[in-house]
Design a protein around this motif. Structure first.
Motif, PDB file in Angstrom:
ATOM      1  N   GLU A 288      96.944  30.022  46.968  1.00 19.20           N
ATOM      2  CA  GLU A 288      96.629  29.005  45.962  1.00 19.20           C
ATOM      3  C   GLU A 288      95.304  28.326  46.259  1.00 19.20           C
ATOM      4  OE1 GLU A 288      98.523  24.859  44.134  1.00 19.20           O
ATOM      5  OE2 GLU A 288      99.478  25.890  45.835  1.00 19.20           O
ATOM      6  N   ASN A 289      95.067  27.998  47.508  1.00 18.79           N
ATOM      7  CA  ASN A 289      93.798  27.372  47.868  1.00 18.79           C
ATOM      8  C   ASN A 289      92.617  28.298  47.536  1.00 18.79           C
ATOM      9  OD1 ASN A 289      92.059  25.412  49.404  1.00 18.79           O
ATOM     10  ND2 ASN A 289      91.884  27.181  50.792  1.00 18.79           N
TER      11      ASN A 289
ATOM     12  N   THR B 175      91.236  19.950  55.331  1.00 14.35           N
ATOM     13  CA  THR B 175      91.895  21.149  55.849  1.00 14.35           C
ATOM     14  C   THR B 175      93.386  21.013  55.655  1.00 14.35           C
ATOM     15  OG1 THR B 175      92.008  20.162  58.063  1.00 14.35           O
ATOM     16  CG2 THR B 175      90.085  21.562  57.543  1.00 14.35           C
TER      17      THR B 175
ATOM     18  N   SER C  32      88.087  26.448  53.783  1.00 21.46           N
ATOM     19  CA  SER C  32      87.643  27.350  52.707  1.00 21.46           C
ATOM     20  C   SER C  32      87.086  28.686  53.234  1.00 21.46           C
ATOM     21  CB  SER C  32      86.556  26.667  51.881  1.00 21.46           C
ATOM     22  OG  SER C  32      85.413  26.403  52.677  1.00 21.46           O
TER      23      SER C  32
ATOM     24  N   SER D 253      89.095  22.414  51.684  1.00 17.23           N
ATOM     25  CA  SER D 253      90.102  22.993  50.808  1.00 17.23           C
ATOM     26  C   SER D 253      89.959  22.428  49.400  1.00 17.23           C
ATOM     27  CB  SER D 253      91.500  22.709  51.358  1.00 17.23           C
ATOM     28  OG  SER D 253      91.758  21.301  51.304  1.00 17.23           O
ATOM     29  N   ILE D 254      90.709  23.004  48.456  1.00 20.38           N
ATOM     30  CA  ILE D 254      90.646  22.554  47.073  1.00 20.38           C
ATOM     31  C   ILE D 254      91.161  21.125  46.944  1.00 20.38           C
ATOM     32  CG2 ILE D 254      92.876  23.624  46.595  1.00 20.38           C
ATOM     33  CD1 ILE D 254      89.896  23.163  44.166  1.00 20.38           C
ATOM     34  N   TRP D 255      92.132  20.737  47.785  1.00 19.66           N
ATOM     35  CA  TRP D 255      92.692  19.399  47.694  1.00 19.66           C
ATOM     36  C   TRP D 255      91.717  18.350  48.238  1.00 19.66           C
ATOM     37  CZ3 TRP D 255      95.550  23.581  49.747  1.00 19.66           C
ATOM     38  CH2 TRP D 255      96.473  24.117  48.847  1.00 19.66           C
TER      39      TRP D 255
ATOM     40  N   LYS E 111     100.492  29.162  49.991  1.00 23.08           N
ATOM     41  CA  LYS E 111      99.595  28.017  49.968  1.00 23.08           C
ATOM     42  C   LYS E 111      98.141  28.454  50.191  1.00 23.08           C
ATOM     43  CE  LYS E 111      99.159  23.277  51.538  1.00 23.08           C
ATOM     44  NZ  LYS E 111      99.733  22.192  52.370  1.00 23.08           N
TER      45      LYS E 111
ATOM     46  N   LYS F  30      92.093  28.618  43.589  1.00 18.11           N
ATOM     47  CA  LYS F  30      91.537  27.442  42.935  1.00 18.11           C
ATOM     48  C   LYS F  30      90.080  27.216  43.331  1.00 18.11           C
ATOM     49  CE  LYS F  30      95.392  26.937  40.942  1.00 18.11           C
ATOM     50  NZ  LYS F  30      95.520  27.356  39.518  1.00 18.11           N
ATOM     51  N   LEU F  31      89.736  27.555  44.596  1.00 16.61           N
ATOM     52  CA  LEU F  31      88.329  27.438  44.980  1.00 16.61           C
ATOM     53  C   LEU F  31      87.462  28.449  44.214  1.00 16.61           C
ATOM     54  CD1 LEU F  31      88.579  26.922  48.866  1.00 16.61           C
ATOM     55  CD2 LEU F  31      87.962  25.224  47.132  1.00 16.61           C
TER      56      LEU F  31
ATOM     57  N   GLU G 274      92.375  15.533  53.837  1.00 22.46           N
ATOM     58  CA  GLU G 274      92.821  16.699  53.088  1.00 22.46           C
ATOM     59  C   GLU G 274      91.763  17.811  53.060  1.00 22.46           C
ATOM     60  OE1 GLU G 274      93.915  15.412  49.220  1.00 22.46           O
ATOM     61  OE2 GLU G 274      95.725  14.338  49.903  1.00 22.46           O
TER      62      GLU G 274
END
Length: 494
Positions: A26-27, A82, A117, A69-71, A23, A30-31, A80
């Motif tokens: 992935e974060n 963090t 991030s 985060s990306i979300w 996870k 995507k960032l 969302e």
């Protein structure tokens, strides 16, 4: 899975541990893909320990939210922003270049830590202090020299570098994760925002400009040093009289022509260059002894415009099968000669007006000159006497025997024909006694006693020599008489 971070200090390649922290990988991927990290500052540098980055504004900005985060970025939901970080038990901060997410404790659950991030990269080995506080998700595989540059950066008391070190661009080398809903990858890197530009302290470009400015300052200092040295040399030449004044400049209406054919004459050059304007003088420099051309010349025009036109049109022109070179003259010898001649003439005229005398009208300088004029007459009077008289020189040239040296007349007119040995001994003794008496009675008595003792010694030596001679004569006489007796006895026996 790898990501390339292009920083102002260099490129860093990070391998992601997707099997241990999927996870967080992935974060991070995507960032990087949406260029969230572009222009993010590197801060909190602790030498040989770690540095931190990932916040687009950084801690120096009052508008910073610490990153998300990306979300949370896609949805805009603060909940969302963090997400819970996963700490794998097999991942430890044991080597340099370990990459981990920065975390904070959950407000309601202290055992849970949240990540956004920002991430941390270690700058030394055995940084186990970060275990349980930063969640590892990757490691640096290339760019350790960049880590050294960041480690050696000059920072303030809070670890912020004085010269900005920022992430300029991110490149995804491999992405195994599907994009979240609503994510759109930009076609180009977005420019930095006003809030990001407001956090700049000393930008990378400004540092380069400072380096260039320092180089320009060094070049300017060197130029000033050369100018001072040239001025000092010119002042020395002025003091020596080689230049009329230190700030003298070459004339602007004189051309220097070189690479001439030896057969080219002054008339040829004057005829060729006269089409540009009136020529005051044209001279091919020649050897003083042989008269051969030295293959360069000076051409003096009446005005500056004609000289410039000749310079622009006559360079690299063929003259007598030679391609000449034309340039403006840098010689001031002619000016120096004119100045020196005028100065000398003024001094001589001033000396004549002042009633004669030496250089500059000073009589004393005339007396101490080493080389005099030819019109100076030597004295030839009777008071000047030579070592050898005229008669001696005549007799020597004629082959006659020169007279004795003792018979030459003295300068004062006394006759020196009598030698020192021919003088009377009594007169010499009387003179010595008078001299001793003048020196003092004690010295006279001592010297008289010394002379008497010397006289007695000499008399005893003479007596001893006479006795020895008489003894030798008697011995020889007896030896001769014995020889005669032996001869007489031998005759009788026969």
């Amino acid at each position: 899975m790898s990501v390339l971070l292009e920083t102002s200090a260099g490129d860093i390649v990070i391998d992601l541990l997707v099997d241990y922290a999927p996870k967080m990988c992935e974060n991070f991927l995507k960032l990087c893909k949406v260029k969230y990290y572009n222009f993010s500052p590197i801060h909190s540098i602790q030498k040989s320990f770690s540095f931190q980055t990932g916040d687009p504004l950084g801690p120096l900005s009052s508008e910073s939210d610490g990153g998300q985060s990306i979300w949370g970025l896609l949805s805009g939901d603060p909940s969302e922003k963090t997400f819970p970080a996963l700490f794998h038990p097999k991942l430890k901060h044991l080597e340099r270049g370990t990459v981990s997410m920065a975390t904070v404790p959950h407000p309601s659950d202290p055992d849970t830590r949240l990540a956004g991030s920002q991430f941390i990269v270690t700058l030394g080995d055995n940084t186990d202090y970060l275990d349980g506080k930063a969640a590892i998700f990757g490691k640096v595989v290339e760019g350790f020299d960049v880590l050294e540059k960041i480690n050696d950066a000059i920072v303030d008391e809070r670890g912020h570098p004085l010269v900005d070190i920022r992430i300029k661009h991110t490149v995804i080398l491999d992405d195994p994760y599907p994009d979240p809903a609503g994510m759109r990858e930009p076609s180009a890197s977005p420019p930095p925002s006003k809030a990001q530009l407001a956090t700049v302290r000393i930008a990378e470009g400004e540092e380069l400009l400072d380096v260039e400015a320092s180089e320009e300052a060094a070049a300017e200092a060197e130029r000033r040093r050369r100018e001072r040295e040239a001025a000092a040399q010119a002042l020395t030449l002025e003091m020596m009289g080689d230049l009329p004044f230190a700030e003298v400049k070459p004339p602007e209406n004189v051309l220097f022509v070189c690479k001439l054919n030896p057969v080219t004459t002054d008339e040829d050059l004057e005829l060729i260059f006269s089409r540009f304007g009136k020529i005051l003088s044209c001279e091919v420099i020649r050897d003083q002894k042989t008269g051969d051309s030295l293959q360069y010349a000076f051409i003096e025009f009446e005005d500056k415009k004609s000289c410039e036109e000749a310079y622009s049109k006559m360079d690299s022109v063929l003259i007598d099968d030679r391609r000449i070179h034309v340039d403006f003259s840098q010689s001031v010898s002619k000016l120096s000669d004119v100045w020196r001649s005028e100065t000398n003439s003024k001094r001589k005229s001033a000396a004549r007006r002042g009633g004669g005398g030496g250089w500059g009208g000073v009589d004393e300088l005339e007396k101490w000159r080493k080389y005099r004029d030819e019109d100076v007459e030597w004295r030839n009077d009777d008071s000047y006497q030579m070592v050898h008289g005229v008669e001696d020189l005549k007799g020597r040239h004629d082959g006659d025997k020169p007279p004795a040296r003792n018979s030459r007349p003295d300068v004062g007119g006394r006759d020196r024909s009598t030698s020192r040995r021919s003088r009377s001994p009594r007169r010499d003794r009387d003179r010595r006694d008078d001299r001793d008496n003048r020196r003092g009675p004690r010295d006279a008595d001592r010297r008289r006693d010394d002379r008497d003792s010397d006289r007695r010694d000499r008399r005893s030596d003479r007596s001893r020599d006479r006795y020895r001679d008489r003894d030798y004569n008697d011995r020889d006489h007896r030896r001769g008489r014995d020889r005669d007796d032996r001869g007489r006895d031998d005759y009788r026996r026969r």
